[in-house]
Design an enzyme around this catalytic site. Structure first.
Site, PDB file in Angstrom:
ATOM      1  N   GLU A  19     -29.922  16.228  -6.850  1.00  0.00           N
ATOM      2  CA  GLU A  19     -30.739  14.952  -6.604  1.00  0.00           C
ATOM      3  C   GLU A  19     -31.207  15.129  -5.123  1.00  0.00           C
ATOM      4  O   GLU A  19     -30.323  15.561  -4.173  1.00  0.00           O
ATOM      5  CB  GLU A  19     -29.813  13.723  -6.579  1.00  0.00           C
ATOM      6  CG  GLU A  19     -29.862  12.656  -5.867  1.00  0.00           C
ATOM      7  CD  GLU A  19     -28.759  11.355  -5.943  1.00  0.00           C
ATOM      8  OE1 GLU A  19     -28.326  10.960  -6.885  1.00  0.00           O
ATOM      9  OE2 GLU A  19     -28.384  10.989  -4.794  1.00  0.00           O
ATOM     10  N   THR A  50     -33.717   9.310  -5.131  1.00  0.00           N
ATOM     11  CA  THR A  50     -33.205   8.173  -4.904  1.00  0.00           C
ATOM     12  C   THR A  50     -34.016   7.207  -4.435  1.00  0.00           C
ATOM     13  O   THR A  50     -35.110   7.372  -3.832  1.00  0.00           O
ATOM     14  CB  THR A  50     -31.801   8.208  -4.050  1.00  0.00           C
ATOM     15  OG1 THR A  50     -32.358   8.897  -2.496  1.00  0.00           O
ATOM     16  CG2 THR A  50     -30.756   9.414  -4.521  1.00  0.00           C
ATOM     17  N   TYR A 180     -18.790   5.905 -13.593  1.00  0.00           N
ATOM     18  CA  TYR A 180     -17.545   6.001 -12.799  1.00  0.00           C
ATOM     19  C   TYR A 180     -16.284   6.463 -12.938  1.00  0.00           C
ATOM     20  O   TYR A 180     -15.436   5.871 -13.585  1.00  0.00           O
ATOM     21  CB  TYR A 180     -17.565   4.796 -11.836  1.00  0.00           C
ATOM     22  CG  TYR A 180     -18.976   4.112 -11.266  1.00  0.00           C
ATOM     23  CD1 TYR A 180     -19.289   4.414  -9.918  1.00  0.00           C
ATOM     24  CD2 TYR A 180     -19.621   3.450 -12.125  1.00  0.00           C
ATOM     25  CE1 TYR A 180     -20.522   4.179  -9.561  1.00  0.00           C
ATOM     26  CE2 TYR A 180     -21.221   3.038 -11.579  1.00  0.00           C
ATOM     27  CZ  TYR A 180     -21.311   3.373 -10.440  1.00  0.00           C
ATOM     28  OH  TYR A 180     -22.439   2.965  -9.712  1.00  0.00           O
ATOM     29  N   HIS A 184     -16.085   1.757 -10.863  1.00  0.00           N
ATOM     30  CA  HIS A 184     -16.851   1.275 -10.025  1.00  0.00           C
ATOM     31  C   HIS A 184     -16.005   0.492  -8.972  1.00  0.00           C
ATOM     32  O   HIS A 184     -15.135  -0.360  -9.602  1.00  0.00           O
ATOM     33  CB  HIS A 184     -17.891   0.422 -10.402  1.00  0.00           C
ATOM     34  CG  HIS A 184     -19.006  -0.099  -9.584  1.00  0.00           C
ATOM     35  ND1 HIS A 184     -18.960  -1.271  -9.149  1.00  0.00           N
ATOM     36  CD2 HIS A 184     -20.023   0.666  -8.729  1.00  0.00           C
ATOM     37  CE1 HIS A 184     -19.763  -1.724  -8.108  1.00  0.00           C
ATOM     38  NE2 HIS A 184     -20.512  -0.518  -7.912  1.00  0.00           N
ATOM     39  N   GLN A 211     -20.752   9.298 -11.039  1.00  0.00           N
ATOM     40  CA  GLN A 211     -20.458   9.304  -9.350  1.00  0.00           C
ATOM     41  C   GLN A 211     -19.919  10.441  -9.118  1.00  0.00           C
ATOM     42  O   GLN A 211     -19.157  11.144 -10.132  1.00  0.00           O
ATOM     43  CB  GLN A 211     -19.575   7.950  -9.127  1.00  0.00           C
ATOM     44  CG  GLN A 211     -19.339   7.833  -7.634  1.00  0.00           C
ATOM     45  CD  GLN A 211     -20.588   7.588  -6.729  1.00  0.00           C
ATOM     46  OE1 GLN A 211     -21.248   8.796  -6.394  1.00  0.00           O
ATOM     47  NE2 GLN A 211     -21.208   6.364  -6.512  1.00  0.00           N
TER      48      GLN A 211
HETATM   49  P1  FAD Z   1     -24.123  -1.923 -12.724  1.00  0.00           P
HETATM   50  O1  FAD Z   1     -23.914  -1.137 -14.005  1.00  0.00           O
HETATM   51  O2  FAD Z   1     -24.790  -3.065 -12.812  1.00  0.00           O
HETATM   52  O3  FAD Z   1     -22.473  -2.324 -12.509  1.00  0.00           O
HETATM   53  C1  FAD Z   1     -22.326  -2.839 -10.937  1.00  0.00           C
HETATM   54  C2  FAD Z   1     -20.865  -3.574 -11.181  1.00  0.00           C
HETATM   55  O4  FAD Z   1     -20.979  -4.911 -12.017  1.00  0.00           O
HETATM   56  C3  FAD Z   1     -19.925  -2.701 -11.741  1.00  0.00           C
HETATM   57  O5  FAD Z   1     -18.554  -2.992 -11.339  1.00  0.00           O
HETATM   58  C4  FAD Z   1     -19.925  -3.311 -13.258  1.00  0.00           C
HETATM   59  O6  FAD Z   1     -18.557  -2.941 -13.824  1.00  0.00           O
HETATM   60  C5  FAD Z   1     -20.136  -4.695 -13.040  1.00  0.00           C
HETATM   61  N1  FAD Z   1     -20.817  -5.307 -13.995  1.00  0.00           N
HETATM   62  C6  FAD Z   1     -21.879  -4.745 -14.986  1.00  0.00           C
HETATM   63  N2  FAD Z   1     -22.063  -5.762 -15.634  1.00  0.00           N
HETATM   64  C7  FAD Z   1     -21.660  -6.744 -15.550  1.00  0.00           C
HETATM   65  C8  FAD Z   1     -21.728  -8.229 -16.159  1.00  0.00           C
HETATM   66  N3  FAD Z   1     -22.523  -8.430 -17.137  1.00  0.00           N
HETATM   67  N4  FAD Z   1     -20.851  -9.358 -15.631  1.00  0.00           N
HETATM   68  C9  FAD Z   1     -20.029  -8.667 -14.646  1.00  0.00           C
HETATM   69  N5  FAD Z   1     -19.861  -7.653 -14.099  1.00  0.00           N
HETATM   70  C10 FAD Z   1     -20.633  -6.672 -14.648  1.00  0.00           C
HETATM   71  N6  FAD Z   1     -27.741   3.425  -5.069  1.00  0.00           N
HETATM   72  C11 FAD Z   1     -28.919   3.367  -4.647  1.00  0.00           C
HETATM   73  O7  FAD Z   1     -29.210   2.358  -3.666  1.00  0.00           O
HETATM   74  N7  FAD Z   1     -30.017   4.018  -4.713  1.00  0.00           N
HETATM   75  C12 FAD Z   1     -29.896   5.239  -5.472  1.00  0.00           C
HETATM   76  O8  FAD Z   1     -30.799   5.839  -5.825  1.00  0.00           O
HETATM   77  C13 FAD Z   1     -28.574   5.583  -6.070  1.00  0.00           C
HETATM   78  N8  FAD Z   1     -28.374   6.372  -6.848  1.00  0.00           N
HETATM   79  C14 FAD Z   1     -27.252   6.479  -7.889  1.00  0.00           C
HETATM   80  C15 FAD Z   1     -26.999   7.593  -8.857  1.00  0.00           C
HETATM   81  C16 FAD Z   1     -25.861   7.822  -9.477  1.00  0.00           C
HETATM   82  C17 FAD Z   1     -25.642   8.812 -10.286  1.00  0.00           C
HETATM   83  C18 FAD Z   1     -24.858   6.936  -9.120  1.00  0.00           C
HETATM   84  C19 FAD Z   1     -23.495   7.085 -10.103  1.00  0.00           C
HETATM   85  C20 FAD Z   1     -25.142   5.748  -8.232  1.00  0.00           C
HETATM   86  C21 FAD Z   1     -26.181   5.729  -7.577  1.00  0.00           C
HETATM   87  N9  FAD Z   1     -26.353   4.715  -6.806  1.00  0.00           N
HETATM   88  C22 FAD Z   1     -27.616   4.286  -5.975  1.00  0.00           C
HETATM   89  C23 FAD Z   1     -25.205   3.537  -6.321  1.00  0.00           C
HETATM   90  C24 FAD Z   1     -25.393   2.384  -7.262  1.00  0.00           C
HETATM   91  O9  FAD Z   1     -26.343   1.521  -6.910  1.00  0.00           O
HETATM   92  C25 FAD Z   1     -23.958   1.751  -6.931  1.00  0.00           C
HETATM   93  O10 FAD Z   1     -22.884   2.361  -7.293  1.00  0.00           O
HETATM   94  C26 FAD Z   1     -23.986   0.230  -7.339  1.00  0.00           C
HETATM   95  O11 FAD Z   1     -23.020  -0.534  -6.556  1.00  0.00           O
HETATM   96  C27 FAD Z   1     -23.592  -0.156  -8.802  1.00  0.00           C
HETATM   97  O12 FAD Z   1     -24.674   0.229  -9.747  1.00  0.00           O
HETATM   98  P2  FAD Z   1     -24.816   0.390 -11.364  1.00  0.00           P
HETATM   99  O13 FAD Z   1     -26.129   0.856 -11.515  1.00  0.00           O
HETATM  100  O14 FAD Z   1     -23.759   1.228 -11.622  1.00  0.00           O
HETATM  101  O15 FAD Z   1     -24.464  -1.009 -11.378  1.00  0.00           O
END
Ligand code: FAD
Length: 318
Positions: A19, A50, A180, A184, A211
């Site tokens: 990445e 990213t 995660y 998370h 992660q």
């Molecule tokens: P989600 O899957 O939406 O989850 C976020 C939180 O909400 C979790 O705690 C989950 O359990 C909870 N949740 C999900 N659905 C619900 C629901 N319906 N009701 C209540 N809670 C819920 N960040 C950047 O800014 N730019 C990037 O390019 C970037 N690349 C990444 C690449 C990878 C491989 C990883 C692992 C992370 C990356 N991140 C990036 C970080 C990521 O954006 C953060 O970790 C963010 O806080 C969560 O993103 P997510 O897509 O996992 O969110």
């Protein structure tokens, strides 16, 4: 080609991917190319790019007045994907965020990706913006990554946001999502977090990238739990080599993860960051070898735009 097809075509051989982060505004893309070039020898099937959240900056208007402006310091994700794809003949995976984008803007980005021949996108919520305590979507934006996956899956079926579109042609994106192994940071429990991961997969995600983690057992346990609740898509481990002593504080604080005691001890013994980098490389080599022996489809490295330590690892492992 789709990430899922790359994995299928590899017939069980573990591949190398990484990445990169777009340069800060005002920098030259050549620096990015210079960091990618030494890694191409290891035949990555794709490179992730990213996307950064928007942030407030303060512009000095004179007489002590500061004007608050919203800006994105590392723009250009889709442009960089297109240029890398063209220059190195490799698939690229732009990261799409819920945070800071309306659904309408997301649709335009997806249409750009489709026209550019980009076959994969990583669907992420994004962290809360620096000026916010909790994540807040913009008006008309997706709140969770699952909603973004739904939007992309809809577009793949020719379903645009406005029903008036006469869709004669649809996209066919392979969708990646984040997982995660150490939960998370906002999630109340591992079980809840895994259920939310399953929701993303059920909505149409084709693979998961994890992660970073420093203890492989955390990944193996995570994959086992994911399989037990019916997540069947590939789960690609994400590895980041520790590079500076400050990572001992920053990584647990920002990503809510544990560093194994042995790794902490080795880093603490180091008298400068050159030594820390070497410890980080050796740790990542050991992690990678064990993951490959366990048959993971790819090992995905977080390069943060610098390739020398990733190259040192890849040379030993691939
Ligand atoms: P989600 O899957 O939406 O989850 C976020 C939180 O909400 C979790 O705690 C989950 O359990 C909870 N949740 C999900 N659905 C619900 C629901 N319906 N009701 C209540 N809670 C819920 N960040 C950047 O800014 N730019 C990037 O390019 C970037 N690349 C990444 C690449 C990878 C491989 C990883 C692992 C992370 C990356 N991140 C990036 C970080 C990521 O954006 C953060 O970790 C963010 O806080 C969560 O993103 P997510 O897509 O996992 O969110």
């Amino acid at each position: 080609m789709k990430v899922s097809d790359h994995i299928r075509n590899a017939n069980g051989k573990t591949m190398f991917s990484f990445e990169i982060v777009p340069p800060v505004k005002g920098q030259n893309i050549q620096d990015l190319y210079d960091n990618i070039e030494p890694l191409m020898e290891f035949n990555p099937p794709f490179i992730d790019v990213t996307t950064s959240r928007e942030e407030y900056i303060y512009v000095n208007k004179g007489s002590g007045l500061l004007e608050q402006k919203v800006t994105r310091m590392r723009p250009g994700t889709v442009g960089i994907c297109a240029s890398i794809k063209h220059k190195f003949d490799v698939d690229t995976v732009p990261h799409l965020l819920c945070g800071g984008f309306t659904r309408e803007e997301t649709e335009y980005v997806l249409i750009d990706c489709h026209y550019l021949g980009i076959d994969n996108v990583m669907a992420l919520r994004g962290d809360s913006a620096k000026h916010e305590q909790y994540f807040k979507p913009v008006n008309g934006g997706n709140h969770y990554a699952k909603e973004l996956v739904n939007q992309i899956a809809d577009l793949n079926k020719g379903k645009y946001l406005h029903e008036s579109v006469d869709a004669k042609h649809s996209s066919n994106f392979c969708i990646g999502v984040a997982g995660y192994p150490e939960k998370h940071l906002e999630s109340p429990s591992m079980k809840t977090d895994l259920q939310h991961l399953k929701d993303k997969v059920d909505a149409g995600a084709g693979y998961v990238v994890t992660q970073m983690f420093f203890d492989n057992q955390k990944y193996f346990d995570f994959v086992k739990m994911a399989r037990e609740i019916g997540i069947t898509v590939p789960i690609i481990p994400g590895i980041k080599p520790v590079a500076v002593k400050r990572h001992l504080q920053i990584l647990p604080q920002v990503f809510s993860l544990d560093l194994p005691e042995n790794l902490v001890k080795e880093i603490e013994k180091c008298t400068n960051n050159k030594e820390v980098r070497q410890v980080g490389v050796e740790w990542a080599i050991d992690q990678s070898k064990e993951l490959i022996a366990a048959g993971v489809p790819l090992v995905h490295y977080y390069s943060m735009g610098k390739s020398s330590n990733i190259r040192a690892i890849a040379k030993e492992v691939f």
